[in-house]
Structures are given as structure tokens and as C-alpha cells.
Design a protein around this motif. Structure first.
Motif, PDB file in Angstrom:
ATOM      1  N   ASP A 117      65.563 -31.319   2.070  1.00 48.68           N
ATOM      2  CA  ASP A 117      65.500 -30.243   3.060  1.00 48.68           C
ATOM      3  C   ASP A 117      65.631 -28.864   2.429  1.00 48.68           C
ATOM      4  O   ASP A 117      65.225 -27.865   3.023  1.00 48.68           O
ATOM      5  N   THR A 118      66.212 -28.802   1.251  1.00 47.91           N
ATOM      6  CA  THR A 118      66.396 -27.521   0.578  1.00 47.91           C
ATOM      7  C   THR A 118      66.048 -27.663  -0.898  1.00 47.91           C
ATOM      8  O   THR A 118      65.933 -28.775  -1.422  1.00 47.91           O
ATOM      9  N   ILE A 119      65.899 -26.550  -1.547  1.00 52.73           N
ATOM     10  CA  ILE A 119      65.686 -26.548  -2.991  1.00 52.73           C
ATOM     11  C   ILE A 119      66.925 -27.087  -3.692  1.00 52.73           C
ATOM     12  O   ILE A 119      66.854 -27.640  -4.780  1.00 52.73           O
ATOM     13  N   ASP A 120      68.085 -26.927  -3.040  1.00 55.58           N
ATOM     14  CA  ASP A 120      69.335 -27.496  -3.525  1.00 55.58           C
ATOM     15  C   ASP A 120      69.744 -26.951  -4.884  1.00 55.58           C
ATOM     16  O   ASP A 120      70.235 -27.668  -5.738  1.00 55.58           O
ATOM     17  N   TRP A 138      60.533 -33.695  -3.771  1.00 53.33           N
ATOM     18  CA  TRP A 138      59.474 -33.432  -2.797  1.00 53.33           C
ATOM     19  C   TRP A 138      58.081 -33.861  -3.256  1.00 53.33           C
ATOM     20  O   TRP A 138      57.126 -33.805  -2.508  1.00 53.33           O
ATOM     21  N   ALA A 163      60.774 -18.391  -1.309  1.00 60.13           N
ATOM     22  CA  ALA A 163      62.201 -18.640  -1.548  1.00 60.13           C
ATOM     23  C   ALA A 163      62.786 -17.552  -2.443  1.00 60.13           C
ATOM     24  O   ALA A 163      63.911 -17.084  -2.217  1.00 60.13           O
ATOM     25  N   ASP A 168      65.873 -17.745   0.573  1.00 61.45           N
ATOM     26  CA  ASP A 168      66.027 -18.862   1.492  1.00 61.45           C
ATOM     27  C   ASP A 168      65.791 -20.181   0.762  1.00 61.45           C
ATOM     28  O   ASP A 168      64.654 -20.524   0.415  1.00 61.45           O
ATOM     29  N   MET A 169      66.850 -20.981   0.552  1.00 60.78           N
ATOM     30  CA  MET A 169      66.735 -22.238  -0.168  1.00 60.78           C
ATOM     31  C   MET A 169      66.075 -23.341   0.656  1.00 60.78           C
ATOM     32  O   MET A 169      65.752 -24.409   0.134  1.00 60.78           O
ATOM     33  N   ALA A 170      65.856 -23.096   1.946  1.00 60.21           N
ATOM     34  CA  ALA A 170      65.228 -24.111   2.798  1.00 60.21           C
ATOM     35  C   ALA A 170      63.711 -24.111   2.672  1.00 60.21           C
ATOM     36  O   ALA A 170      63.036 -24.943   3.270  1.00 60.21           O
ATOM     37  N   THR A 172      60.875 -25.225   0.850  1.00 60.05           N
ATOM     38  CA  THR A 172      60.550 -26.199  -0.197  1.00 60.05           C
ATOM     39  C   THR A 172      59.038 -26.415  -0.268  1.00 60.05           C
ATOM     40  O   THR A 172      58.308 -26.142   0.698  1.00 60.05           O
ATOM     41  N   LYS A 175      57.777 -28.502   2.685  1.00 59.37           N
ATOM     42  CA  LYS A 175      57.625 -27.806   3.961  1.00 59.37           C
ATOM     43  C   LYS A 175      56.376 -26.940   3.977  1.00 59.37           C
ATOM     44  O   LYS A 175      55.662 -26.870   4.981  1.00 59.37           O
TER      45      LYS A 175
END
Length: 288
Positions: A117-120, A138, A163, A168-170, A172, A175
């Protein structure tokens, strides 16, 4: 008398041979001792270096050994992938870039796993992160009728830009790939339309300008914190078509984030050596 002389002559000849043998052995021993002392001296001076590299596992191996080990792994993974009926496009990643070997090896286990869900990882607003389309977080996600690892250089580049500029780490690659597929930005051969680069960033408050830049102009944009996505033709980055991100410029060198290659992303390039490969360029900045 003749026999006695012959015996004396024979003994003397044997003695001479023994003396010569002892002299030769002594000389060899002396060479070995001198060599050890000399090598130890150089080592103490820091002039001797081990001809080894450190592998991911932490043990040392010679360059040849490491190359052979990688070739063995590539051949094994390729054979297993073919035996398991993996898509040809997935197997072909091994020929395009050996860095993808772990991704291909884990395809059967992870191909249906949900994307992250995120780059994490820490993303600093204003700094463009390096993301790889075949990252296992991903890379197995769908894109058109393909997957991100195979065809998702465009969405991965846009994920880096958005990003990085927003922090914003969300955002990806998966997405962006889903958005591109849903909104028909990918053709029947899973190539990303150029309009994806022009239009998508506006959804996150990022302005885009499509223009071809010379080195002076590109340097000015990059030094202003404006990343540049480039469509490139055959050359250093692809045999067909590909997208990369220019992220920085200094001392005549350009930093490239190549979504398909760690090696390309870790080196610096002169603008002159890659400019003839550019087919289109898009410059991005936060909308004011």
C-alpha cells in the motif's frame, strides 16, 4: 689402480652432485623466505589488497567465482521458470537484466500477492526516490494485460515523481499502474501512452510541461528541483522503448533514476552521452 681411480672419481662426482642439489634447495628456500618477508612488509604498508568481493551473504568470493555463481543461479531459475510455465515475458526479464533473478524465482509464490500500500521507506518531500518496477512489493501487480515488472516503467517513473514532489509514501507504482489501466493510458501491447505523462500528475497537484531541453535548460530545471521524465529509444537503457527520470545535475553529470536497473541508477551520466536517446521530455513541479 684404474678401478681405484674410477671409484674415487665416482665418489667425487656424487659429492659434487649432492653439493649442487643442496645449493639449489638452499636458494629456493631463501627465495621463499624473502618473498614472505616482502609480502608481509607490503601488507603492513597497506599495499596488498585481497582480490575478493563481498557477496550479499557476507562471505568473500573471487570475481570469477561470483560470476559463475550468478550464471548458475540464472540458468537454474530460467530452467525452473520454463518448467513451471511462467509467462515468456517474465522469463525474458532474466536476459534483459540479471538483477531481476529473485523476482523471477519468486513469481510462482507471489504472483497473486497484493501489492504494498505504500513505498514503505522514508520519502523526503522534494527528493525523488529510486523505485524499481520489478520490486517484489509491487512488480507482480497487473498493468494492462501484463504486470508492472515487465511493462510498468511509465507508472514507476510517475510514482517516483509524484511521491518525491509531494512526500506522499502512498503513491506506489502499482497504484499508478491501476490508474493507467482503468483510464486507458496503456495500449494493447502494454505500452504506456505519452499522454499518461502529461495528464496524470495533475491529479496530485503537480504541473507538467512537455518540452525538449538542451543541457543548459535541463540543468536549470533539475537545479530548481524539477524532475524530468524522458522517453528514450534504443541505447543505454533499452532495446526498444523505455521511460527514465532525470533527478539531479552537477559538474556536468546527470543523475538518472532508471526504473528497470539499479546499475544504471547508481552511476552518473554526461548529458551528451544520452541526449540523442531522448524522444520526449516532461518537466514536473508542484503547482503554485
Amino acid at each position: 689402480m684404474t678401478q681405484r681411480r674410477r671409484r674415487i672419481y665416482t665418489r667425487r662426482r656424487q659429492q659434487v652432485r649432492r653439493q649442487i642439489f643442496l645449493l639449489i634447495m638452499g636458494a629456493l628456500l631463501l627465495v621463499v623466505v624473502i618473498n614472505k618477508v616482502f609480502v608481509k612488509f607490503l601488507d603492513n604498508k597497506g599495499l596488498v589488497r585481497e582480490a575478493f568481493v563481498t557477496t550479499e551473504g557476507g562471505k568473500k568470493s573471487g570475481d570469477t567465482e561470483g560470476t559463475e555463481a550468478m550464471n548458475d543461479k540464472l540458468n537454474r531459475v530460467r530452467s525452473e521458470a520454463q518448467a513451471n510455465g511462467y509467462p515468456k515475458a517474465v522469463i525474458s526479464l532474466l536476459d534483459k537484466n540479471p538483477e531481476t533473478v529473485d523476482f523471477v524465482e519468486n513469481y510462482g509464490e507471489k504472483m497473486n500477492s497484493p501489492a504494498a500500500d505504500t513505498i514503505d521507506e522514508g520519502v523526503t518531500k522534494g527528493e525523488i526516490p529510486q523505485l524499481l518496477q520489478w520490486d517484489q512489493r509491487w512488480g507482480y501487480a497487473p498493468y494492462g494485460t501484463s504486470i508492472v515488472a515487465v511493462s510498468g516503467c511509465g507508472p514507476t517513473c510517475m510514482a517516483m515523481v509524484i511521491a518525491g514532489l509531494t512526500g506522499d509514501m502512498a503513491i506506489t507504482p502499482a497504484k499508478l499502474a491501476a490508474y493507467g489501466t482503468e483510464n486507458h493510458y496503456v495500449d494493447e501491447e502494454n505500452n504506456t501512452y505519452w499522454k499518461f505523462m502529461r495528464e496524470v500528475s495533475g491529479n496530485w497537484g503537480i504541473s507538467c510541461s512537455e518540452t525538449m531541453l538542451d543541457e543548459r535548460q535541463a540543468a536549470a530545471e533539475l537545479n530548481a528541483g524539477h524532475p524530468i521524465v524522458c522517453s528514450v529509444g534504443p541505447g543505454d537503457f533499452t532495446q526498444n522503448g523505455h521511460f527514465i527520470v532525470l533527478t539531479a545535475y552537477a559538474d556536468g553529470k546527470v543523475k538518472v533514476n532508471d526504473p528497470f536497473s539499479k546499475a544504471n541508477s547508481e552511476k552518473l551520466w554526461t548529458f551528451g552521452e544520452i541526449k540523442d536517446q531522448f524522444k520526449a521530455m516532461w518537466v514536473y513541479s508542484l503547482a503554485s
